[in-house]
Motif scaffolding. Structure first.
Motif, mmCIF file in Angstrom:
data_model
loop_
_atom_site.group_PDB
_atom_site.id
_atom_site.type_symbol
_atom_site.label_atom_id
_atom_site.label_comp_id
_atom_site.label_asym_id
_atom_site.label_seq_id
_atom_site.Cartn_x
_atom_site.Cartn_y
_atom_site.Cartn_z
ATOM 1 N N ARG A 135 0.906 -1.204 0.067
ATOM 2 C CA ARG A 135 0.044 -0.069 -0.006
ATOM 3 C C ARG A 135 0.976 1.277 -0.028
ATOM 4 N N ARG A 138 4.139 1.429 -0.805
ATOM 5 C CA ARG A 138 4.657 1.670 -2.279
ATOM 6 C C ARG A 138 3.755 2.150 -3.405
ATOM 7 N N ARG A 139 2.309 1.824 -3.301
ATOM 8 C CA ARG A 139 1.653 2.593 -4.183
ATOM 9 C C ARG A 139 1.160 4.059 -3.893
ATOM 10 N N TYR A 164 -3.249 -3.131 -5.653
ATOM 11 C CA TYR A 164 -1.528 -3.099 -5.539
ATOM 12 C C TYR A 164 -1.009 -3.435 -6.854
ATOM 13 N N MET A 213 0.848 -0.926 -14.768
ATOM 14 C CA MET A 213 0.701 0.016 -13.484
ATOM 15 C C MET A 213 -0.663 -0.243 -12.807
ATOM 16 N N GLN A 214 -1.011 -0.588 -11.578
ATOM 17 C CA GLN A 214 -2.225 -0.381 -10.907
ATOM 18 C C GLN A 214 -3.512 -1.003 -11.997
#
Length: 196
Positions: free
Chosen positions: A16, A18-19, A59, A179-180
């Motif tokens: 979490r 890191r995001r 994530y 990404m995501q």
């Protein structure tokens, strides 16, 4: 009962952070209360499989990675004769990189004048390199025509559109980050991908 999945709690908090998500933002995306997510991150609660699945998607990872399972070793080589073409909205894709990576690498044939030539906006970065034909790349308000050997690298949150500028279509190498992204499918076509 704490302790059943000892590595999940710190992993959830680390992913979490890191995001760059607050506890509240991550909880809202996962459909949880911030208090419940906090208990998961401290190990005071064990997540259910649906919770792990939702959090792994948010994530940008997998449930296996959350559980600390080592992924099987991947073959770093993609053989041309093993790459089946997939078609979506007239675009033809061939895998040019390994599956399950943070980057998706494709060799793409872009046909001339198709409905797939629409504006896209999504998280991540894209890099294209023209192999054959000419490509029309619209980035925001700017339009660029790329010839064979030309490349473009851009943030894909910038509204963009890629199309062939020559009647025979164009061939390009295409790399983008996932990404995501909850979906690891081809991001260029709106149609249903199918094997040729």
């Amino acid at each position: 009962m704490p302790g059943v999945l000892p590595d999940v709690a710190p992993q959830l908090r680390a992913l979490r952070r890191r995001r760059g998500l607050t506890l509240e933002a991550a909880a809202q995306r996962a459909g949880l209360s911030p208090a419940h997510l906090s208990r998961l991150e401290t190990g005071n609660r064990q997540p259910s499989l649906p919770m792990l699945l939702a959090l792994s998607r948010i994530y940008g990872t997998t449930v296996s990675e959350l559980l600390g399972e080592a992924p099987p070793e991947r073959d770093p080589v993609v053989r041309a004769d093993r790459s089946e073409p997939v078609e979506a909205d007239g675009w033809i894709y061939r895998q040019a990189g390994g599956a399950g990576r943070a980057l998706q690498c494709l060799r793409v044939h872009v046909p001339y004048a198709t409905r797939a030539d629409i504006v896209r906006v999504h998280p991540g970065e894209e890099w294209i390199h023209v192999l054959e034909g000419r490509v029309r790349l619209a980035l925001g308000e700017a339009v660029h025509v790329l010839d064979p050997g030309d490349s473009a690298h851009f943030d894909s949150l910038t509204p963009h559109r890629i199309g062939a500028a020559t009647p025979g279509g164009a061939e390009l190498l295409f790399v983008h980050t996932l990404m995501q992204s909850p979906v690891a499918e081809l991001c260029l076509g709106d149609g249903t991908p199918h094997r040729r």
